[in-house]
Design a protein around this motif. Structure first.
Motif, PDB file in Angstrom:
ATOM      1  N   LEU A 171     -77.813  36.693   8.749  1.00 47.40           N
ATOM      2  CA  LEU A 171     -77.559  37.752   9.726  1.00 47.40           C
ATOM      3  C   LEU A 171     -78.809  38.030  10.559  1.00 47.40           C
ATOM      4  O   LEU A 171     -78.722  38.200  11.783  1.00 47.40           O
ATOM      5  CB  LEU A 171     -77.100  39.030   9.021  1.00 47.40           C
ATOM      6  N   SER A 172     -79.963  38.041   9.938  1.00 41.58           N
ATOM      7  CA  SER A 172     -81.219  38.260  10.654  1.00 41.58           C
ATOM      8  C   SER A 172     -81.484  37.140  11.658  1.00 41.58           C
ATOM      9  O   SER A 172     -81.878  37.399  12.803  1.00 41.58           O
ATOM     10  CB  SER A 172     -82.365  38.357   9.643  1.00 41.58           C
TER      11      SER A 172
ATOM     12  N   LEU B  86     -81.386  35.357  17.310  1.00 36.90           N
ATOM     13  CA  LEU B  86     -80.905  34.430  18.331  1.00 36.90           C
ATOM     14  C   LEU B  86     -80.173  35.180  19.447  1.00 36.90           C
ATOM     15  O   LEU B  86     -80.360  34.891  20.631  1.00 36.90           O
ATOM     16  CB  LEU B  86     -79.986  33.383  17.695  1.00 36.90           C
ATOM     17  N   LEU B  87     -79.346  36.157  19.074  1.00 33.80           N
ATOM     18  CA  LEU B  87     -78.644  36.959  20.083  1.00 33.80           C
ATOM     19  C   LEU B  87     -79.616  37.743  20.962  1.00 33.80           C
ATOM     20  O   LEU B  87     -79.404  37.850  22.171  1.00 33.80           O
ATOM     21  CB  LEU B  87     -77.664  37.915  19.408  1.00 33.80           C
ATOM     22  N   VAL B  88     -80.676  38.258  20.376  1.00 38.11           N
ATOM     23  CA  VAL B  88     -81.673  38.995  21.159  1.00 38.11           C
ATOM     24  C   VAL B  88     -82.354  38.072  22.160  1.00 38.11           C
ATOM     25  O   VAL B  88     -82.521  38.427  23.334  1.00 38.11           O
ATOM     26  CB  VAL B  88     -82.707  39.680  20.228  1.00 38.11           C
TER      27      VAL B  88
ATOM     28  N   VAL C 194     -81.208  35.216  23.455  1.00 33.83           N
ATOM     29  CA  VAL C 194     -80.248  34.840  24.493  1.00 33.83           C
ATOM     30  C   VAL C 194     -79.989  36.026  25.426  1.00 33.83           C
ATOM     31  O   VAL C 194     -79.891  35.863  26.645  1.00 33.83           O
ATOM     32  CB  VAL C 194     -78.941  34.315  23.851  1.00 33.83           C
ATOM     33  N   GLY C 195     -79.907  37.230  24.880  1.00 32.16           N
ATOM     34  CA  GLY C 195     -79.718  38.431  25.697  1.00 32.16           C
ATOM     35  C   GLY C 195     -80.875  38.660  26.653  1.00 32.16           C
ATOM     36  O   GLY C 195     -80.668  39.026  27.819  1.00 32.16           O
ATOM     37  N   VAL C 196     -82.093  38.441  26.199  1.00 35.11           N
ATOM     38  CA  VAL C 196     -83.260  38.603  27.076  1.00 35.11           C
ATOM     39  C   VAL C 196     -83.228  37.564  28.194  1.00 35.11           C
ATOM     40  O   VAL C 196     -83.526  37.884  29.352  1.00 35.11           O
ATOM     41  CB  VAL C 196     -84.569  38.492  26.246  1.00 35.11           C
ATOM     42  N   ILE C 197     -82.835  36.349  27.881  1.00 37.54           N
ATOM     43  CA  ILE C 197     -82.751  35.306  28.914  1.00 37.54           C
ATOM     44  C   ILE C 197     -81.722  35.685  29.971  1.00 37.54           C
ATOM     45  O   ILE C 197     -81.982  35.590  31.172  1.00 37.54           O
ATOM     46  CB  ILE C 197     -82.424  33.936  28.269  1.00 37.54           C
ATOM     47  N   PHE C 198     -80.537  36.137  29.542  1.00 31.37           N
ATOM     48  CA  PHE C 198     -79.512  36.532  30.500  1.00 31.37           C
ATOM     49  C   PHE C 198     -79.924  37.765  31.303  1.00 31.37           C
ATOM     50  O   PHE C 198     -79.637  37.863  32.499  1.00 31.37           O
ATOM     51  CB  PHE C 198     -78.171  36.773  29.810  1.00 31.37           C
ATOM     52  N   ALA C 199     -80.603  38.710  30.675  1.00 31.20           N
ATOM     53  CA  ALA C 199     -81.063  39.905  31.390  1.00 31.20           C
ATOM     54  C   ALA C 199     -82.086  39.531  32.464  1.00 31.20           C
ATOM     55  O   ALA C 199     -82.021  40.037  33.594  1.00 31.20           O
ATOM     56  CB  ALA C 199     -81.672  40.908  30.406  1.00 31.20           C
ATOM     57  N   LEU C 200     -83.010  38.652  32.153  1.00 27.82           N
ATOM     58  CA  LEU C 200     -83.993  38.216  33.149  1.00 27.82           C
ATOM     59  C   LEU C 200     -83.334  37.446  34.285  1.00 27.82           C
ATOM     60  O   LEU C 200     -83.700  37.620  35.458  1.00 27.82           O
ATOM     61  CB  LEU C 200     -85.076  37.360  32.485  1.00 27.82           C
ATOM     62  N   ALA C 201     -82.348  36.623  33.954  1.00 33.40           N
ATOM     63  CA  ALA C 201     -81.630  35.888  35.007  1.00 33.40           C
ATOM     64  C   ALA C 201     -80.881  36.850  35.919  1.00 33.40           C
ATOM     65  O   ALA C 201     -80.869  36.684  37.139  1.00 33.40           O
ATOM     66  CB  ALA C 201     -80.669  34.881  34.385  1.00 33.40           C
TER      67      ALA C 201
END
Length: 139
Positions: free
Chosen positions: A25-26, A31-33, A35-42
């Motif tokens: 789970l950790s 991994l979700l964090v 990927v989320g940061v990459i999408f937020a920056l994009a």
């Protein structure tokens, strides 16, 4: 014989720790964090039109949305300004402007804010008091 058995048990425990539900789970949340940061920056780069700053020879002076994927833009190339139409598949040169439009100066913070403030006040006056909007149309 006992040291070999203990070392084998110790290595088995380290391999089993990855199958622990909390560690899985950790890893998944990490991994979700990422990927989320990459999408937020994009999204931020696309929203604020962050591009590589090239030369100052070409710039967009004005832009207007004409449809869902169509824009009409005035670009300045050197000292000349051109009106172009931009769609999702094509860019068309519409005309060369005889008289140049005023280019807003980025150093002046007040001019853009004042123009926005005036537009906002006019829009809010029309929404809050529809009689004001109809009076302006009659004039």
């Amino acid at each position: 014989m006992l040291p070999l058995f203990i070392s084998h048990v110790a290595s088995a425990q380290t391999t089993q720790s990855i199958t622990n539900p909390t560690s899985v789970l950790s890893i998944f949340l990490s991994l979700l964090v990422v990927v989320g940061v990459i999408f937020a920056l994009a999204y931020i780069m696309r929203r604020f039109n962050v591009t590589a700053m090239g030369s100052n020879h070409m710039k967009v002076v004005a832009s207007m949305v004409a449809g869902t994927k169509e824009k009409i833009m005035v670009i300045q190339v050197g000292d000349e300004q051109h009106l172009i139409g931009v769609t999702s598949h094509n860019i068309s040169h519409l005309s060369k402007l005889d008289k140049n439009l005023d280019v807003p100066v980025k150093g002046k913070a007040g001019s853009n804010q004042d123009a926005f403030k005036q537009k906002l006040v006019a829009a809010m006056a029309g929404k809050l008091n529809p009689q004001t909007d109809t009076k302006q149309k009659d004039n």
